[in-house]
Design an enzyme around this catalytic site. Structure first.
Site, PDB file in Angstrom:
ATOM      1  N   GLU A 213       0.846  -1.189   0.000  1.00 15.24           N
ATOM      2  CA  GLU A 213       0.000   0.000   0.000  1.00 15.24           C
ATOM      3  C   GLU A 213       0.888   1.248   0.000  1.00 15.24           C
ATOM      4  OE1 GLU A 213      -1.789   0.509   3.771  1.00 15.24           O
ATOM      5  OE2 GLU A 213      -2.799   2.365   3.210  1.00 15.24           O
TER       6      GLU A 213
ATOM      7  N   ASP B  55      -0.605  -1.060   6.076  1.00 17.05           N
ATOM      8  CA  ASP B  55      -0.371  -0.504   7.398  1.00 17.05           C
ATOM      9  C   ASP B  55      -1.272  -1.170   8.432  1.00 17.05           C
ATOM     10  OD1 ASP B  55       1.518   1.177   6.479  1.00 17.05           O
ATOM     11  OD2 ASP B  55       0.194   2.914   6.277  1.00 17.05           O
TER      12      ASP B  55
ATOM     13  N   ASP C 275      -7.113   2.121   7.633  1.00 13.81           N
ATOM     14  CA  ASP C 275      -7.008   2.178   6.176  1.00 13.81           C
ATOM     15  C   ASP C 275      -6.330   0.928   5.624  1.00 13.81           C
ATOM     16  OD1 ASP C 275      -8.316   4.484   5.901  1.00 13.81           O
ATOM     17  OD2 ASP C 275      -6.528   5.759   5.658  1.00 13.81           O
TER      18      ASP C 275
ATOM     19  N   ASP D 290      -3.292  -0.077  10.407  1.00 18.98           N
ATOM     20  CA  ASP D 290      -4.335   0.837  10.865  1.00 18.98           C
ATOM     21  C   ASP D 290      -5.622   0.564  10.090  1.00 18.98           C
ATOM     22  OD1 ASP D 290      -3.910   1.788   8.366  1.00 18.98           O
ATOM     23  OD2 ASP D 290      -3.088   3.725   8.977  1.00 18.98           O
TER      24      ASP D 290
END
Ligand code: 1YM
Length: 641
Positions: free
Chosen positions: A428, A505, A509, A507
């Site tokens: 990403e 990541d 997202d 997180d």
């Protein structure tokens, strides 16, 4: 020879058998991961379900106990306790002899599910201890084992009586051996899901589940008197349906066949096969039998009602199954399996039997339900139209393939060409992609950076999906095409990478991106998942830097807690990684790329129910459950070395 001597002789061969199970547990229960662990419960439950199929047991209770053990209780006849010819109670042979079930039980009902259906003795061999209580003939009989070995003195060959009971049944409680299993905490979610599935497949059976491990103990009862119809209804619960589930039932070739199906407005097919209550993730002859007949019958109807004219080609099977959710369950006296994971039914007579029952009953149903027939056929018509435009689009895609590969230029491919050795990382963000390109071993690791959020494939139409540059690059890079329900161009044999690693990541997202990618694979290249090629990288959340000693990566909050326990406050500093972009190339290599040190989670689809739950989670529009799914996977992360 005295009875005692005979018993000793028998027990020696018994121990040799169980020793084999302890040496190679994977051969008997698939693996020693959590999946294998849960399997212990299913083995015991399956014996109780067999007792149900024999007509004697109607309630099965599964309790995850506080001490980590599991108790399974049924209200069947109770395992026989009388002395077997070897001078040993039958119960002991059941728990100490491999394949005991079939050996001295000649009842015709006994239909073993196949691969791992080797039963009670395997669970016994892999348990630190196992306790059996049998209510039968007015008494409660007791037996007890440690690591598979009998640890209770017999009473002149007989099992000791520990009480009286006017009821009958069997209770087995066991504690998995931590020397054997990677982890010994059963997964409540998976066990429940499997029990629920068993309830659908056995409408007269009541299954109780209780988790006593945590303070707020949980109790659930699974009873699905509607059977397969309820299963199909549940699979379709989040979509708009065209009619009530249809049930087809019958017997042919000595095989019992049970089918339920229902159409929904979504552009997909979901056809699940079960043989003797066990899910066949690779399908097999029961499914081909159903599909062949279904296609033939529906094409005949399409011509009868004039939807297909004389000059028109038939609908393809996939056209007709567009929007179809179906469960096919058969009871076969002698099931055979093939395929990599032995989950593909192989008996030719199953295809025949299912075809026969489906053929006869479909006509009975559709002759009386013309409206349903018409709406189902109009689904097929739509699918055929899309397929044709699809075929044109695909030709374009293929002719442009080389082109987009070159112009796109984002894929940093590896040098090796042997797929077995190659890995591709889907990263990403461009900056993390850049670091990954520097960090990787270019010999066998390819990097494909992707921007922001790719299309949500569930919501987008197929044309849009294929038009999306990132998805196109990915499909081209994998090299094996894709399938989309109507027309199958997917060929796993052409896959260019053994491992496809999603690197996002840690997180929300990142979780979203992983979810979208998994959805894409799940829908268009499911074999990537079912054959174990897809992984999620697990980058660390923290780096701990002690004033003395060496740095350490901490992959989750649990690891951080443990680190804090081992190191006094003030003796170390902590770096928190918010994203992959914060790591330099060396750190990235060490934590997510280097096979020696990295952590990643293999993505798998355990069984039909889990799969359907996953699809729901992945496809549904709410965000929270998706997050939960990804995080749940993240929690299960295991070192992949
Ligand atoms: C909680 C686990 O194993 N129940 C169970 C097992 C058996 C019977 C009843 C049973 C089978 C038969 C006759 C038969 C088994 N018996 C054997 C064997 N629950 C659980 N409930 N009477 C009782 O097969 O004819 C193997 S399994 F071999 F001893 F008969």
């Amino acid at each position: 020879m005295t009875a005692h001597e005979t018993y000793d002789a028998a027990s020696i061969s018994v121990l040799e058998g169980l020793e084999a199970v302890r040496k190679r547990p994977g051969m008997y229960i698939g693996s020693v991961s959590r999946k294998g662990l849960n399997h212990l419960i299913y083995e015991i439950v399956d014996n109780a379900v067999d007792e149900h199929l024999a007509g004697y047991c109607f309630r099965i209770q599964v309790i995850l106990e506080k001490d980590g053990s599991c108790t399974v209780t049924d209200d069947g006849r109770g395992i026989p306790v009388d002395l077997h010819e070897k001078g040993v109670p039958a119960e002991r042979l059941v728990f100490t002899t491999l394949h005991a079930g079939g050996k001295f039980d000649n009842s015709a009902y006994k239909t073993s599910g196949g691969l791992h259906g080797v039963g009670s003795s395997v669970v016994n061999a892999l348990s630190l201890w196992l306790d059996v209580r049998i209510s039968r003939d007015g008494f409660v009989y007791h037996d007890y084992y440690e690591k598979g070995e009998p640890a209770l003195e017999l009473d002149e060959g007989f099992l000791p009586k520990v009480g009286k009971s006017s009821r009958t049944g069997t209770a087995v409680r066991f504690l998995p051996d931590p020397e054997i299993f990677e982890r010994t905490d059963f997964s409540a979610a998976e066990v429940k899901s499997r029990l629920h599935e068993t309830a659908y497949l056995n409408p007269e059976l009541i299954l109780e589940f209780e988790d006593r491990r945590s303070a707020g103990a949980e109790k659930v009862i699974f009873h699905e008197p509607e059977g397969l119809a309820g299963f199909v209804r549940d699979l379709n619960q989040h979509t708009e349906v065209l009619h009530d589930p249809v049930c087809l039932k019958g017997e042919a070739e000595g095989i019992k066949v049970d089918i339920s199906f229902q159409y929904c407005t979504e552009f997909r097919e979901n056809v699940l096969g079960f043989c003797n209550n066990i899910y066949n993730s690779e399908g097999g002859t029961h499914l081909t039998g159903f599909k062949t007949t279904f296609t033939a019958v529906m094409n005949t109807y399409a011509r009868q009602i004039g939807l297909l004219k004389e000059k028109d080609a038939n609908f393809t099977g996939a056209d007709i199954r567009n929007g179809l959710t179906a469960v096919i369950s058969i009871k076969h006296p002698d099931p055979r399996f093939e395929g990599q994971t032995k989950t593909k039914l192989d008996n030719q007579d199953a295809a025949k039997a299912v075809g026969k029952v489906a053929g006869e009953q479909l006509v009975l149903y559709f002759d009386r339900n013309l409206e349903t027939l018409k709406s189902v056929l109009s689904c097929a018509e739509k699918a055929a139209k899309i397929r044709r435009s699809q075929e044109r689009a695909k030709t374009n895609l293929l002719t442009r393939q080389k082109y987009s590969f070159d112009t796109n230029g984002k894929l940093a491919n590896c040098e090796k060409k042997d797929p077995a050795q190659c890995e591709i990382f889907i990263v990403e963000g461009d900056s993390a992609g850049g670091s990954a390109k520097t960090a990787r071993n270019r010999n066998y690791q390819a990097i494909l950076p992707i921007r922001g959020k790719i299309l949500n494939v569930e919501k987008a139409s197929i044309d849009k999906v294929l038009a999306n540059a990132e998805i196109k690059t990915m499909i081209n890079a994998f090299g094996c095409g894709f399938s989309e329900g109507y027309g199958n161009d997917f060929d796993i044999g052409k896959l260019r990478y053994d491992k496809i690693v999603i690197m996002a990541d840690a997180d929300v997202d990142g979780a979203h991106i992983s979810t979208l990618l998994l959805t894409l694979f799940y829908r268009f290249m499911p074999e990537l998942i079912t054959q174990g090629h897809v992984y999620i990288a697990m980058p660390p959340l923290y780096k701990a830097m002690p004033k003395k000693g060496s740095e350490e990566y901490l992959y989750d909050d649990k690891a951080l807690e443990a680190y804090r326990r081992r190191h006094k406050p003030g003796t170390f500093t902590l770096q928190r990684y918010k994203g992959l972009g914060e790591m330099d190339a060396e750190q990235l290599w060490e934590t997510t790329l280097n096979p020696e040190t990295r952590r990643m989670k293999q993505v798998g689809i355990e069984d039909a129910r889990m799969a359907s739950d996953v699809t729901e989670v992945l496809m549904g529009s709410e965000v929270p459950p998706r997050k939960a799914f990804i995080y749940e996977h993240a929690k299960d992360a295991e070192l992949d070395v």
